[in-house]
Design an enzyme around this catalytic site. Structure first.
Site, PDB file in Angstrom:
ATOM      1  CD  GLU A 136      -2.853  -1.337   2.285  1.00  0.00           C
ATOM      2  OE1 GLU A 136      -2.256  -1.573   3.347  1.00  0.00           O
ATOM      3  OE2 GLU A 136      -4.084  -1.265   2.192  1.00  0.00           O
TER       4      GLU A 136
ATOM      5  CD  GLU B 140      -3.337  -6.521   3.705  1.00  0.00           C
ATOM      6  OE1 GLU B 140      -3.368  -7.323   2.738  1.00  0.00           O
ATOM      7  OE2 GLU B 140      -2.834  -5.402   3.623  1.00  0.00           O
TER       8      GLU B 140
HETATM    9  C1  3H9 Z   1      -1.336  -5.143   7.066  1.00  0.00           C
HETATM   10  O1  3H9 Z   1      -0.336  -4.780   6.520  1.00  0.00           O
HETATM   11  C2  3H9 Z   1      -2.599  -4.348   7.148  1.00  0.00           C
HETATM   12  C3  3H9 Z   1      -2.561  -3.104   6.301  1.00  0.00           C
HETATM   13  O2  3H9 Z   1      -3.274  -3.322   5.117  1.00  0.00           O
HETATM   14  C4  3H9 Z   1      -3.318  -2.013   7.028  1.00  0.00           C
HETATM   15  C5  3H9 Z   1      -2.617  -1.082   7.851  1.00  0.00           C
HETATM   16  C6  3H9 Z   1      -1.410  -0.359   7.277  1.00  0.00           C
HETATM   17  N1  3H9 Z   1       4.475  -7.506  12.002  1.00  0.00           N
HETATM   18  O3  3H9 Z   1       7.986 -15.118   9.293  1.00  0.00           O
HETATM   19  P1  3H9 Z   1       9.363 -14.901   9.820  1.00  0.00           P
HETATM   20  C7  3H9 Z   1       8.041 -11.111  12.657  1.00  0.00           C
HETATM   21  S1  3H9 Z   1      -1.428  -6.626   7.854  1.00  0.00           S
HETATM   22  C8  3H9 Z   1       5.141  -7.861  13.105  1.00  0.00           C
HETATM   23  O4  3H9 Z   1       9.933 -15.914  10.725  1.00  0.00           O
HETATM   24  P2  3H9 Z   1      10.406 -15.151   7.147  1.00  0.00           P
HETATM   25  C9  3H9 Z   1       7.758 -12.573  12.944  1.00  0.00           C
HETATM   26  O5  3H9 Z   1       6.812 -12.706  13.972  1.00  0.00           O
HETATM   27  C10 3H9 Z   1       0.184  -7.305   7.631  1.00  0.00           C
HETATM   28  N2  3H9 Z   1       6.052  -8.866  13.130  1.00  0.00           N
HETATM   29  O6  3H9 Z   1      10.412 -14.625   8.645  1.00  0.00           O
HETATM   30  C11 3H9 Z   1       9.129 -13.059  13.340  1.00  0.00           C
HETATM   31  O7  3H9 Z   1       9.357 -12.651  14.682  1.00  0.00           O
HETATM   32  P3  3H9 Z   1      10.207 -13.556  15.677  1.00  0.00           P
HETATM   33  C12 3H9 Z   1       0.389  -7.842   6.260  1.00  0.00           C
HETATM   34  C13 3H9 Z   1       6.272  -9.507  11.991  1.00  0.00           C
HETATM   35  O8  3H9 Z   1      11.606 -14.609   6.505  1.00  0.00           O
HETATM   36  C14 3H9 Z   1      10.068 -12.250  12.436  1.00  0.00           C
HETATM   37  O9  3H9 Z   1       9.310 -11.112  12.034  1.00  0.00           O
HETATM   38  N3  3H9 Z   1       1.655  -8.518   6.179  1.00  0.00           N
HETATM   39  C15 3H9 Z   1       5.604  -9.191  10.808  1.00  0.00           C
HETATM   40  O10 3H9 Z   1      10.170 -16.619   7.131  1.00  0.00           O
HETATM   41  C16 3H9 Z   1      10.516 -12.990  11.200  1.00  0.00           C
HETATM   42  O11 3H9 Z   1       9.356 -13.484  10.527  1.00  0.00           O
HETATM   43  C17 3H9 Z   1       1.775  -9.821   6.449  1.00  0.00           C
HETATM   44  O12 3H9 Z   1       0.823 -10.503   6.721  1.00  0.00           O
HETATM   45  C18 3H9 Z   1       4.679  -8.139  10.830  1.00  0.00           C
HETATM   46  N4  3H9 Z   1       4.021  -7.746   9.727  1.00  0.00           N
HETATM   47  O13 3H9 Z   1       9.121 -14.507   6.463  1.00  0.00           O
HETATM   48  C19 3H9 Z   1       3.179 -10.381   6.377  1.00  0.00           C
HETATM   49  N5  3H9 Z   1       6.022 -10.030   9.833  1.00  0.00           N
HETATM   50  O14 3H9 Z   1      11.556 -13.668  15.050  1.00  0.00           O
HETATM   51  C20 3H9 Z   1       3.422 -11.340   7.497  1.00  0.00           C
HETATM   52  C21 3H9 Z   1       6.924 -10.837  10.402  1.00  0.00           C
HETATM   53  O15 3H9 Z   1      10.153 -12.832  16.948  1.00  0.00           O
HETATM   54  N6  3H9 Z   1       4.767 -11.829   7.489  1.00  0.00           N
HETATM   55  N7  3H9 Z   1       7.094 -10.527  11.699  1.00  0.00           N
HETATM   56  O16 3H9 Z   1       9.490 -14.884  15.725  1.00  0.00           O
HETATM   57  C22 3H9 Z   1       5.196 -12.808   6.670  1.00  0.00           C
HETATM   58  O17 3H9 Z   1       4.480 -13.288   5.824  1.00  0.00           O
HETATM   59  C23 3H9 Z   1       6.593 -13.305   6.849  1.00  0.00           C
HETATM   60  O18 3H9 Z   1       7.014 -12.939   8.141  1.00  0.00           O
HETATM   61  C24 3H9 Z   1       7.607 -12.744   5.831  1.00  0.00           C
HETATM   62  C25 3H9 Z   1       9.052 -13.141   6.267  1.00  0.00           C
HETATM   63  C26 3H9 Z   1       7.328 -13.365   4.453  1.00  0.00           C
HETATM   64  C27 3H9 Z   1       7.529 -11.254   5.745  1.00  0.00           C
END
Ligand code: 3H9
Length: 712
Positions: free
Chosen positions: A114, A134
């Protein structure tokens, strides 16, 4: 992700006439408080700086912005933090008099995409991915994604991305208009150089995404795409809030102006954010990451390099396990006791891979490459080179001990010896070796090459290296590894016993077979408990019940009808009949013969028959899970309640949006659950003795999540 000063989270530098804004919020550059503010500040500064012609927005480290900071959502819904709209910030970016180029590597997800779409241009390296995931958190894009994405990529593509939630590649993003260019190179530095070059070359007026079209009603095919998306949801037959809300928000682009569309999106986002479904899915997101953290086993524990594997047994489980290794690029020896069984096992693996080729998942060359990594054998030759040996022979203690004693003589001292037992005592298996510290349980779920769950069963002697390597390996095999203790049935199957027991008792008490399955399906389970039994094979449980017959308590009710079905050779789908009968297409049908058997059991055992409603069916089955889960927690066989949830979400078809059985119990309130368990105890006795931990937490007004917090 701690709140930090703007300066630390976002930085600014100049490269000639291009201003470079860099986000430094590891690990994924989420939009934590301070990040949007930092970006906004530097965009405004750049607008006032006459020496700057254009701006590049880039992520430091391994990625662009991976989205909103998901941890903030809980604070918003619990009232600890106000939810501020990101839209004014994004409008300022879009109105910037200097063009902004979003430079994408890693993932531009959710709020990240976004932000990028509010910039005037987007460039990416080829390995980058963009997406609006999301919906997987029970949400919709909440910062204009549902309004800007259709204006860039069209309604149909936006529906695909926002309703399905899967990311798309940079190549796909370029083809569909989400990005403007792919930059040469693979690293963050290559990206920065390419983006700066792109920015320097910009001339002339720049369109804002939100102006691309006032309304999209004229876009060919949008109405059809919207109704097709609604139809597809209806076919899934489940009432999930977020996917339907995503369609509604995107539909607004065809009926309303951009600003009005943003209002529709904001209302729908709010509704999703406060839903139990979103809270359950967010719990599941963090839970999946939490289970990899094992108290006492830190990152300093050395891992055993796994370069070669061996599997004993080429049956359904052994074959699936071998495929897991091969899929991760690990060569594997697979051993059977006869050429016939070996050929059969290999043929099944080949068939599975051929199906993947047919479905276009990978090429014939890739299949050939994978098959070449498998070496079938009838002997232990080569086992001395394996770094891990997975045993997947028939479930019987004597046989397993014999195999482990043989392995003890052959395997190298550092090799992990993993048993795929689903119920047997790992310590007893390990006692057949001179190195119990190398022995561990790797309990896969059928089909082992498909199901994500891997229960890693820690024996009393399993070494930290063996445990840490097993957890790490589960990630490499694309599984969710959950460490569990060595009790009968471990965590998943130990809980599944009471769950299925109640389903059978309910039928004996008067509920129709299909009513029990329908109630749990409606609750959200992938399949009802009786149909699941038929799929897995009723003989499996029957064999285990017979093995443990001596542990039964006299006078305590026992689920009788399923044993009778087994005695008649009705093992489920594989024999064409079980709780249901099956036609040649494996479609299930009710069978009056089952009713006759059930009535006979009820009569013999003096079980009164009565009408039973769906609520009782669900409460009896789900609270049986919860009560047993509470015992497991208290006895220490699961590290945390969330570990139990992750096991149920990934191995037992529990609906992700309910967050898992323990989380679900928290949402109902443990006091309420405890009272209901008490009612069942009054009515049905022994099996419903409330777990002491459930009683304690209910009385203290606490939740399983509180219990987990106490263990952090
Ligand atoms: C959104 O954006 C809503 C908007 O439309 C509206 C408002 C602006 N936040 O998965 P990993 C942490 S909703 C906080 O192991 P990878 C995760 O918990 C969001 N923390 O790494 C972990 O912590 P820890 C939309 C986050 O390389 C560490 O980072 N976005 C977030 O296998 C490493 O993560 C998503 O849904 C976050 N957004 O994968 C994306 N993301 O080390 C969600 C990660 O303490 N994230 N963490 O356990 C993912 O899909 C994967 O984490 C990603 C990396 C592909 C990014």
């Amino acid at each position: 992700m701690a709140e930090a000063g703007t300066q630390e989270l976002v930085s600014f530098a100049k490269q000639g006439s291009v201003g470079v804004i860099t986000i430094n919020n590891p690990p994924v550059n989420a939009l934590s408080p301070g990040v949007p503010e930092g970006i906004l500040k530097f965009v405004k500064d750049a607008a006032l700086d006459a020496s700057i012609k254009a701006v590049v927005l880039i992520g430091g480290g391994r990625t662009f912005i991976a989205g909103a900071d998901i941890r903030e959502f809980g604070k918003m819904t619990s009232g600890k933090r106000e939810r501020l709209s990101m839209n004014p910030t994004l409008a300022t970016l879009e109105d910037s008099p200097k063009p902004i180029v979003a430079a994408i590597h890693g993932t531009a997800f959710g709020g990240g995409l976004e932000f990028a779409m509010s910039c005037q241009y987007r460039v990416a390296i080829a390995s980058a991915q963009v997406g609006q995931p999301e919906v997987k958190l029970g949400l919709i894009p909440g910062a204009g994604g549902t309004q800007r994405l259709p204006r860039l990529a069209g309604v149909a593509k936006a529906l695909d991305m926002c309703v399905g939630g899967d990311p798309i590649s940079a190549k796909d993003a370029l083809a569909s208009g989400v990005i403007d260019s792919i930059v040469d190179g693979t690293s963050g530095d290559d990206l920065l150089a390419g983006a700066v070059k792109f920015a320097e070359a910009l001339t002339g007026p720049h369109t804002r995404t939100r102006d691309k079209s006032a309304k999209l009603s004229d876009q060919a095919g949008s109405a059809a795409a919207i109704s097709a998306a609604r139809e597809a949801l209806k076919k899934k037959g489940r009432v999930l809030i977020a996917p339907a809300a995503a369609i509604d928000a995107i539909e607004a682009t065809t009926r309303k102006s951009f600003d009005e569309g943003l209002k529709v999106e904001a209302e729908l986002f709010q509704k999703c954010l406060f839903s139990d479904q979103s809270k359950g899915l967010i719990h599941a997101f963090f839970g999946e990451r939490a289970v990899s953290k094992i108290p006492g086993i830190g990152k300093d524990v050395p891992l055993i390099p796994i370069k070669r594997a061996a599997v004993i047994g080429a049956g359904t489980m052994g074959g699936g396990i071998a495929m897991n290794y091969v899929n991760a690029g690990i060569p594997v020896l697979i051993k059977e006791t006869s050429q016939e069984l070996l050929d059969k096992g290999l043929a099944t693996i080949k068939k599975n891979y051929a199906n993947s080729v047919k479905k276009g998942r990978f090429s014939q060359e890739e299949m050939d490459r994978r098959m070449a990594l498998i070496t079938p054998t009838l002997t232990y030759d080569g086992f001395e080179q394996a770094d891990i040996v997975a045993e997947a022979v028939f479930e019987g203690m004597e046989l397993k001990k014999k195999v482990f004693a043989e392995l003890d003589k052959i395997a190298k001292p550092t090799a992990i010896l993993a048993s795929n037992t689903s119920t047997l005592n790992i310590d007893e298996i390990a006692s057949a070796t001179s190195r119990p510290q190398q022995v561990i349980g790797h309990h896969y779920f059928s089909p082992a090459n498909v199901m994500r769950l891997l229960e890693i069963v820690r024996g009393k002697a399993s070494s930290p290296e063996v445990i840490a390597t097993s957890m790490d390996l589960s990630r490499k095999l694309k599984k969710v590894g959950v460490l569990v203790g060595n009790c009968r049935g471990f965590v998943g199957n130990r809980m599944f016993g009471p769950y299925r027991r109640e389903a059978q008792f309910l039928v004996e008490e008067g509920a129709a077979v299909d009513a029990v399955d329908a109630a749990l399906y409606e609750y959200g389970m992938a399949m009802g408990p009786l149909a699941t039994g038929d799929l897995a094979g009723l003989d499996v449980g029957w064999r285990i019940r017979k093995e443990y017959k001596h542990t039964e308590v006299a006078g305590v009710r026992y689920p009788e009808a399923e044993d009778r079905l087994c005695e008649l050779g009705r093992y489920g789908q594989k024999t064409g009949a079980g709780w249901y009968k099956y036609d040649e297409n494996r479609q299930r049908h009710l069978d009056p013969e089952v009713d006759r058997i059930v009535l006979e059991v009820a009569k013999e055992r003096g079980i009164p028959r009565r009408p039973i409603d769906a609520r009782e069916i669900v409460d009896r089955c789900i609270y049986a899970l919860v009560n047993e889960g509470a015992r497991i927690l208290e006895e220490g066989f699961a590290l945390r309640a969330v570990d139990i949830d992750i096991i149920y979400l990934n191995g037992y078809g529990f609906p992700a949006w309910r967050g898992g059985p323990m989380w679900y119990a928290d949402t109902v309130g443990l006091k309420n659950v405890y009272e209901r368990v008490g009612e069942f105890h009054q009515a049905h006795g022994y099996h419903w003795e409330p777990a002491p931990l459930l009683q304690q937490l209910a009385k203290e007004g606490k939740s399983f999540a509180d219990w987990d917090k106490g263990r952090e």
